[in-house]
Design a protein around this motif. Structure first.
Motif, short mmCIF file in Angstrom:
data_model
loop_
_atom_site.label_atom_id
_atom_site.label_comp_id
_atom_site.label_asym_id
_atom_site.label_seq_id
_atom_site.Cartn_x
_atom_site.Cartn_y
_atom_site.Cartn_z
N SER A 110 -25.98 9.52 20.31
CA SER A 110 -26.74 8.96 21.42
C SER A 110 -27.38 10.08 22.23
O SER A 110 -26.81 11.17 22.35
CB SER A 110 -25.81 8.14 22.33
OG SER A 110 -26.44 7.84 23.57
N PRO A 111 -28.55 9.85 22.81
CA PRO A 111 -29.17 10.89 23.65
C PRO A 111 -28.43 11.12 24.96
O PRO A 111 -28.73 12.07 25.68
CB PRO A 111 -30.58 10.35 23.91
CG PRO A 111 -30.47 8.88 23.72
CD PRO A 111 -29.43 8.67 22.65
N MET A 112 -27.45 10.27 25.29
CA MET A 112 -26.68 10.42 26.52
C MET A 112 -25.26 10.85 26.21
O MET A 112 -24.62 10.33 25.29
CB MET A 112 -26.65 9.11 27.31
CG MET A 112 -28.01 8.53 27.66
SD MET A 112 -28.98 9.61 28.72
CE MET A 112 -28.09 9.44 30.27
N ALA A 113 -24.76 11.83 26.94
CA ALA A 113 -23.35 12.23 26.85
C ALA A 113 -22.56 11.46 27.90
O ALA A 113 -23.05 11.20 29.00
CB ALA A 113 -23.21 13.73 27.09
N ARG A 114 -21.33 11.08 27.55
CA ARG A 114 -20.46 10.36 28.48
C ARG A 114 -19.26 11.23 28.82
O ARG A 114 -18.61 11.78 27.92
CB ARG A 114 -19.97 9.05 27.85
CG ARG A 114 -19.16 8.18 28.81
CD ARG A 114 -18.50 7.02 28.09
NE ARG A 114 -17.29 7.44 27.39
CZ ARG A 114 -16.63 6.68 26.52
NH1 ARG A 114 -17.09 5.48 26.20
NH2 ARG A 114 -15.53 7.13 25.93
N ILE A 115 -18.99 11.37 30.12
CA ILE A 115 -17.79 12.08 30.57
C ILE A 115 -16.97 11.11 31.41
O ILE A 115 -17.48 10.55 32.39
CB ILE A 115 -18.11 13.34 31.39
CG1 ILE A 115 -19.23 14.15 30.74
CG2 ILE A 115 -16.87 14.21 31.49
CD1 ILE A 115 -20.55 14.02 31.41
N HIS A 116 -15.73 10.89 31.01
CA HIS A 116 -14.83 10.02 31.76
C HIS A 116 -13.95 10.89 32.65
O HIS A 116 -13.18 11.71 32.16
CB HIS A 116 -13.97 9.19 30.80
CG HIS A 116 -13.02 8.27 31.51
ND1 HIS A 116 -11.82 7.87 30.96
CD2 HIS A 116 -13.10 7.67 32.73
CE1 HIS A 116 -11.21 7.07 31.82
NE2 HIS A 116 -11.95 6.94 32.89
N TYR A 117 -14.09 10.73 33.95
CA TYR A 117 -13.29 11.47 34.93
C TYR A 117 -12.25 10.53 35.54
O TYR A 117 -12.52 9.35 35.79
CB TYR A 117 -14.16 12.01 36.06
CG TYR A 117 -15.12 13.11 35.66
CD1 TYR A 117 -14.75 14.45 35.73
CD2 TYR A 117 -16.42 12.81 35.24
CE1 TYR A 117 -15.63 15.46 35.38
CE2 TYR A 117 -17.31 13.81 34.88
CZ TYR A 117 -16.91 15.13 34.96
OH TYR A 117 -17.79 16.12 34.61
N LEU A 118 -11.07 11.08 35.77
CA LEU A 118 -10.04 10.36 36.53
C LEU A 118 -9.70 11.22 37.74
O LEU A 118 -9.17 12.33 37.60
CB LEU A 118 -8.79 10.14 35.67
CG LEU A 118 -7.81 9.07 36.18
CD1 LEU A 118 -8.46 7.69 36.13
CD2 LEU A 118 -6.54 9.07 35.34
N VAL A 119 -10.04 10.73 38.93
CA VAL A 119 -9.89 11.49 40.16
C VAL A 119 -8.73 10.91 40.98
O VAL A 119 -8.81 9.77 41.44
CB VAL A 119 -11.19 11.48 41.00
CG1 VAL A 119 -11.02 12.32 42.26
CG2 VAL A 119 -12.36 11.98 40.17
#
Length: 563
Positions: free
Chosen positions: A452-461
């Motif tokens: 995909s042209p978009m990268a996904r970053i999952h953050y847990l804050v």
């Protein structure tokens, strides 16, 4: 047992073990049987024999089967017969699951590296004083059909610990972790039985709809089917008074890592948590506030199952702590109770035509959605986020999707940025933005890059006190979008703004990436766009241009001259 290093070691053992050579040969053979030959070759038979002999002395002492023998030390020639650049941890424990993983976690928590791990399983018989009578490898004993007790012998070489009090602190931590392992393993069946009992009671409750009751019961059965590692359990009673609603721990109901007295004070539940208790779902899922000390270093999964009395009235909850297994993360979303009903609701709310491109894309988004989020997110939140991600296919741009924990302890953030711009620097900048806006105490991330042209970053804050409820998403997205912009991109944007798309694009193609790195460090894209205008005006007739200017960041009265 065929490699030369082990053969040399056994010969050395036979020559130096004296009257106990028979038992020592058996022990040394079992101790190093599955060890990397390169590690054995690097140390030599004298050192290896001394290491095994030091562990033998710990093994050949009386031990309560419900306790562990742990020694943390820096070996010396005088006492141990060998020296090492590392600190050595020796453990003797009844064999059970999770031992090596949990011990390694305890060592790593102190920012120490485990350089070498030896972990034989030995079948042992002992006399009344706890002295070893017979010993062989567990594999050999099993092949011979023997059922002698199996003991786990663990040796870890870790980063050197100089101070005696720090060695003792690690020893105490390992003992604490091993107590948790024993409690979790010994109470596994009672925890499973409790989950089955609350599922059976819930199946009779009239407070839940048929769908909510059925999906919840099926989810508990799904967990039992090797999809969840139960580590702790405790029952809580629902308490209502004039000041709110709270859950009060039932004395003596703790199992596994929740054995013993309650450590946390009674607190009132926030409105969102009360709403969940009164919702149509039988099982409520979130993350606990503590990391697992058993099995793997993840935040514990918190599963609350509503408890009902014989009349079907809500009494409280049965709380289970543990970790999802690897099969839970690879299972199809259509096969997971509760999750599958949410997925169906999302597909229906999106209004996509079955088998259409949009339907297949939405299904792919849900299949790839962070699995913990699928377990925890409610249907409206999941619907909003999944449809928002689907729309990124039509308009690719920086997006942020936030989900606040019902107890306000943490915020989950899904961040989408252009894949070609994603790197460590950007990931850190985004994490800092989230920490600032979400009252963060700590942040963890999991990136996902596909075609995909978009990268996904999952953050847990994790919040310092309480995660904010109303976050200005648009402003946050704008700040993150600025972080994704390169100097060249901003320079191009300035040229387009000044000259329009046609001439501005031609100017950008010529100059946006032509400025050297030293220039970019000193001058902004806006200044570069002005300088590009002057450069284009140069010709053989006008080969020189000069500019006298006052820098914005310079001291008062400072002028600079540019040629």
């Amino acid at each position: 047992m065929t490699h030369s290093a082990l053969a040399d070691l056994l010969t050395f053992t036979q020559e130096h073990a004296g009257s106990a050579s028979g038992r020592m040969i058996d022990f040394v053979s079992a101790y190093f049987d599955n060890t990397d030959p390169d590690e054995l070759q690097a140390r030599g038979p004298a050192t290896l024999f001394a290491m095994a002999n030091a562990h033998w002395r710990l093994l050949d002492t009386a031990r309560d089967p419900q306790t562990a023998k742990v020694r943390v030390f820096n070996p010396t020639l005088a006492e141990d017969g060998f020296v090492s650049d590392h600190t050595v941890v020796q453990i003797v424990h009844a064999n059970m699951p999770f031992l090596v993983d949990s011990v390694t976690m305890a060592i790593n928590r102190g920012n120490r590296t485990a350089h070498w791990i030896v972990h034989p399983l030995v079948s042992v018989t002992r006399d009344a004083q706890g002295k070893i009578q017979t010993l062989t490898s567990a594999a050999q004993a099993g092949a011979e059909g023997r059922t002698d007790p199996v003991e786990s012998v663990i040796m870890v070489e870790c980063d050197r610990i100089v101070r005696a009090q720090d060695q003792q602190a690690l020893c105490d931590e390992i003992q604490r972790v091993l107590r948790d392992v024993r409690a979790a393993v010994q109470d596994w069946r009672p925890m499973l039985a409790r989950a089955q009992a609350v599922a059976a009671a819930a199946a009779q409750s009239s407070l839940l709809s048929d769908t909510g009751r059925h999906e919840g019961v099926e989810f508990l059965r799904w967990l039992e089917d090797r999809h969840f590692t139960f580590l702790g359990a405790r029952d809580y009673d629902l308490k209502r008074d004039g000041q709110g609603v709270s859950l009060v721990a039932k004395p003596e109901s703790g199992l596994g890592i929740l054995r013993g007295p309650v450590q946390t004070p009674e607190t009132k539940l926030p409105a969102q948590a009360v709403a969940l208790l009164e919702s149509n779902e039988l099982v409520l899922i979130t993350k606990a506030m503590t990391r697992a000390t058993v099995h793997r270093p993840a935040w514990l999964d918190y599963i609350a199952v509503k408890r009902f009395d014989e009349q079907g009235q809500l009494l409280g909850e049965s709380r289970f702590l543990g970790l999802y297994t690897s099969t839970a993360y690879t299972a199809s979303v259509d096969d997971i109770p509760q999750v599958r009903s949410r997925v169906q609701a999302v597909m229906a709310a999106a209004g996509v035509v079955p088998e259409s491109h949009a339907a297949k894309s939405l299904q792919a988004i849900l299949d790839a959605y962070p699995r913990d989020e699928l377990f925890q997110a409610d249907t409206p939140t999941l619907t909003e986020h999944a449809i928002g991600i689907l729309r990124l296919q039509e308009r690719q741009r920086t997006r942020v999707f936030l989900r606040r924990d019902v107890f306000g302890r943490f915020t989950s953030a899904l961040v989408f940025v252009p894949r070609e711009r994603f790197n460590t620097e950007l990931r850190v900048k985004i994490g800092n933005e989230l920490m600032a806006v979400l009252d963060g105490q700590s942040v963890e991330f999991t990136p996902m890059l596909t075609d995909s042209p978009m990268a996904r970053i999952h953050y847990l804050v994790r919040a310092r006190e309480l995660a904010p409820q109303n976050v200005a998403i648009a402003a946050l997205e704008a700040r993150i979008a600025r972080h994704t912009q390169r100097w060249e991109d901003e320079c191009t944007a300035e040229m387009l703004r000044a000259h329009g798309e046609g001439p501005g694009l031609a100017l950008a193609h010529r100059f946006a990436e032509a400025f050297p790195m030293a220039y970019r460090e000193d001058f902004s894209p806006q200044v570069a766009a002005e300088d590009a205008d002057m450069l284009t005006a140069l010709s053989s007739e006008s080969p020189l241009a000069v500019k006298l200017y006052r820098p914005l960041d310079a001291a008062p009265g400072t002028l600079r001259f540019k040629i």
